[in-house]
Design an enzyme around this catalytic site. Structure first.
Site, mmCIF file in Angstrom:
data_model
loop_
_atom_site.group_PDB
_atom_site.id
_atom_site.type_symbol
_atom_site.label_atom_id
_atom_site.label_comp_id
_atom_site.label_asym_id
_atom_site.label_seq_id
_atom_site.Cartn_x
_atom_site.Cartn_y
_atom_site.Cartn_z
ATOM 1 N N ASN A 10 22.684 52.431 -53.657
ATOM 2 C CA ASN A 10 21.749 51.556 -52.978
ATOM 3 C C ASN A 10 21.945 51.489 -51.764
ATOM 4 O O ASN A 10 22.838 50.894 -51.207
ATOM 5 C CB ASN A 10 22.018 50.396 -53.958
ATOM 6 C CG ASN A 10 20.948 49.125 -53.528
ATOM 7 O OD1 ASN A 10 20.098 49.489 -52.536
ATOM 8 N ND2 ASN A 10 20.854 47.990 -53.777
ATOM 9 N N ARG A 90 18.553 53.792 -55.900
ATOM 10 C CA ARG A 90 17.781 52.687 -55.781
ATOM 11 C C ARG A 90 16.473 52.674 -54.759
ATOM 12 O O ARG A 90 17.063 52.967 -53.620
ATOM 13 C CB ARG A 90 18.254 51.161 -55.923
ATOM 14 C CG ARG A 90 17.452 50.247 -56.029
ATOM 15 C CD ARG A 90 18.053 48.974 -55.459
ATOM 16 N NE ARG A 90 17.233 47.979 -55.445
ATOM 17 C CZ ARG A 90 17.034 46.655 -54.544
ATOM 18 N NH1 ARG A 90 17.812 46.822 -53.614
ATOM 19 N NH2 ARG A 90 16.033 45.752 -54.710
ATOM 20 N N HIS A 179 12.346 43.768 -58.485
ATOM 21 C CA HIS A 179 13.154 43.654 -59.493
ATOM 22 C C HIS A 179 12.942 44.340 -60.829
ATOM 23 O O HIS A 179 13.332 43.905 -61.839
ATOM 24 C CB HIS A 179 13.276 42.076 -59.695
ATOM 25 C CG HIS A 179 13.934 41.339 -58.724
ATOM 26 N ND1 HIS A 179 13.643 40.091 -58.581
ATOM 27 C CD2 HIS A 179 15.014 41.508 -58.014
ATOM 28 C CE1 HIS A 179 14.334 39.489 -57.317
ATOM 29 N NE2 HIS A 179 15.517 40.663 -57.209
ATOM 30 N N ARG A 240 14.428 32.603 -48.872
ATOM 31 C CA ARG A 240 13.086 32.915 -48.949
ATOM 32 C C ARG A 240 12.313 31.841 -49.241
ATOM 33 O O ARG A 240 12.720 31.152 -50.057
ATOM 34 C CB ARG A 240 12.645 34.050 -49.602
ATOM 35 C CG ARG A 240 12.923 35.564 -48.967
ATOM 36 C CD ARG A 240 12.735 36.811 -49.694
ATOM 37 N NE ARG A 240 14.141 37.299 -49.881
ATOM 38 C CZ ARG A 240 14.242 38.026 -50.757
ATOM 39 N NH1 ARG A 240 13.168 38.633 -51.665
ATOM 40 N NH2 ARG A 240 15.346 38.860 -51.057
ATOM 41 N N GLU A 383 21.543 46.511 -63.374
ATOM 42 C CA GLU A 383 20.382 47.462 -62.716
ATOM 43 C C GLU A 383 20.934 48.936 -62.498
ATOM 44 O O GLU A 383 20.352 49.967 -62.633
ATOM 45 C CB GLU A 383 19.884 46.928 -61.216
ATOM 46 C CG GLU A 383 19.093 45.748 -61.507
ATOM 47 C CD GLU A 383 18.884 44.771 -60.496
ATOM 48 O OE1 GLU A 383 17.736 45.019 -59.525
ATOM 49 O OE2 GLU A 383 19.922 44.059 -60.104
#
Ligand code: AMP
Length: 397
Positions: A10, A90, A179, A240, A383
């Site tokens: 990733n 990813r 996601h 966020r 993941e």
């Protein structure tokens, strides 16, 4: 005995996470993180067999390549290199082009790069990492697994904004969702726990981490999700803001704020951090709230209220609902967050089972509602395992 291992990468703009996944058991044999890329104290640290080690990179140069080169050496030293059969990357944004995992070739790499317009912080960094991995492992097949892919099954009524058609046609402005690997994984695991085939399972998956999003999964497919054109939308997050009246952006720009200042405020200074004035970390918020800090209390309230509102609104996307599924660092661990969200859902019959809620933590899955009431459960996400498994599936296809 030799193992089949998949290296999962990733690659971010200033970091590179990696994990070496056993393709049969799903266990992570080696995990690591390169960080502070672009700075003089860039380094790579890793964990193998319970032992942690680290290595400083050169002060300057291509830190992505240096990190991958160091990883190759490490894999050699540990005698693991020859067991790697594939690399899975990813990739945050696959746009409308990628609705599933693909083998990376020059054409795919160019398309991932072209999608940088939609994910300027992520896709260029993925391309750098993929190039570095190809140069280090030219003989291995490499695959791209997209965060957006799972949500490509959303109907137009969910993914289109109420904007002029031209904005969608000319610029691809629509909801993409993110996601996806996490929502996909926990919906599959939920189906197993429920004893139902995935294609007949209906769940609302609630991924609450530093980034947070919710997904309505109907018969195994994503039919709505809370992140949108960018990962700023939807729930409140660590830094966020989530959903916002777009008029606020106009207002600030009219006040003389630059576009960069507005973006910084919305993405890096909002959420838990902005509301509490303390921290972006949920644990810190809960501790401060319990100690009587008003900002932390408000941050907790906005966060949990919005999660519950999203869950309630996604009930209309489904004909039936088997379970609400919590995951992500907060969803997997925070008792008070889950408890508060379930309280808001009382009108739908949800009742927390305090023992179940207390037990489903620190990597343990489990049901957190009382028997004979609508079900909510916790399932730890994985993941890396999805990325490894998808890569393996294509390798053997
Ligand atoms: P993630 O982005 O999925 O790694 O999640 C990070 C978030 O999970 C942070 O806000 C952490 O505070 C939160 N988190 C991790 N462990 C716990 C815990 N034991 N209790 C509450 N929140 C936690």
């Amino acid at each position: 005995m030799r193992h089949s291992l998949v290296l999962v990468i990733n690659s971010g703009s200033s970091s590179l996470k990696f994990a070496l996944i056993d393709a049969v058991s799903g266990d992570a044999r080696l995990t690591g993180l390169g960080e502070c890329f672009g700075l003089s104290d860039a380094s790579v640290s890793w964990k193998y067999d319970g032992e942690k080690s680290s290595f400083a990179l050169e002060a300057t140069g291509n830190h992505h390549q240096q990190a991958i080169d160091r990883l190759v050496l490490l894999l050699d030293e540990l005698g693991l290199k020859q067991d790697i059969i594939a690399i899975g990357h990813r990739v945050v944004h696959g746009g409308e082009r990628f609705s599933e995992t693909v083998k990376i070739d020059d054409q795919v790499l160019a398309e991932i790069e072209a999608l940088s317009e939609l994910a300027p912080l992520h896709n260029p960094a993925h391309v750098i990492g993929i190039r570095a991995a190809i140069s280090a492992f030219p003989y291995l097949p490499q695959y791209a697994v997209f965060d957006t892919a799972f949500h490509q099954s959303m109907p137009a009524k969910a993914y289109r904004y109420a904007l002029p058609e031209k904005l969608y046609q000319d610029f691809g402005i629509r909801r993409y969702g993110f996601h996806g690997t996490s929502h996909f994984f926990v919906s599959l695991e939920a189906a197993k726990l429920l004893g139902k085939p995935a294609e007949k399972t209906n769940v609302i998956t609630v991924h609450l981490g530093n980034g947070a999003s919710i997904c309505a999964v109907r018969n195994g497919q994503s039919v709505d999700t809370s992140m949108g054109f960018t990962p700023t939308a939807g729930l409140m997050m660590g830094t966020r803001c989530g959903d916002l009246d777009p008029g606020i952006v106009d207002f600030l720009i009219n006040k003389g704020w630059s576009q960069a200042e507005v973006q910084q405020a919305l993405n890096k200074e909002a959420g838990f951090l902005g509301v509490s004035g303390l921290t972006s970390d949920c644990r810190g918020i809960v501790e401060a709230m319990e100690a009587g800090h008003a900002g932390a209390k408000l941050a907790f309230e906005i966060f949990t209220y919005r999660v519950a509102k999203y869950i309630a609104s996604y009930m209309v996307a489904l004909d039936e609902l088997d379970a609400i599924v919590f995951t992500g660092g907060i969803g997997e661990n925070s008792l008070p967050v889950r408890s508060e969200v379930l309280k808001y859902l009382k009108i739908f019959g949800y009742r927390e089972d305090a023992t179940g809620n207390a037990n489903a933590r620190f990597g343990e899955k489990g049901v957190i509602t009382k028997p004979n009431t609508p079900m909510a459960m916790v399932i730890p996400t994985n993941e890396e395992w999805v990325i490894a498994r998808e890569s393996m599936a294509l390798l053997h296809a």
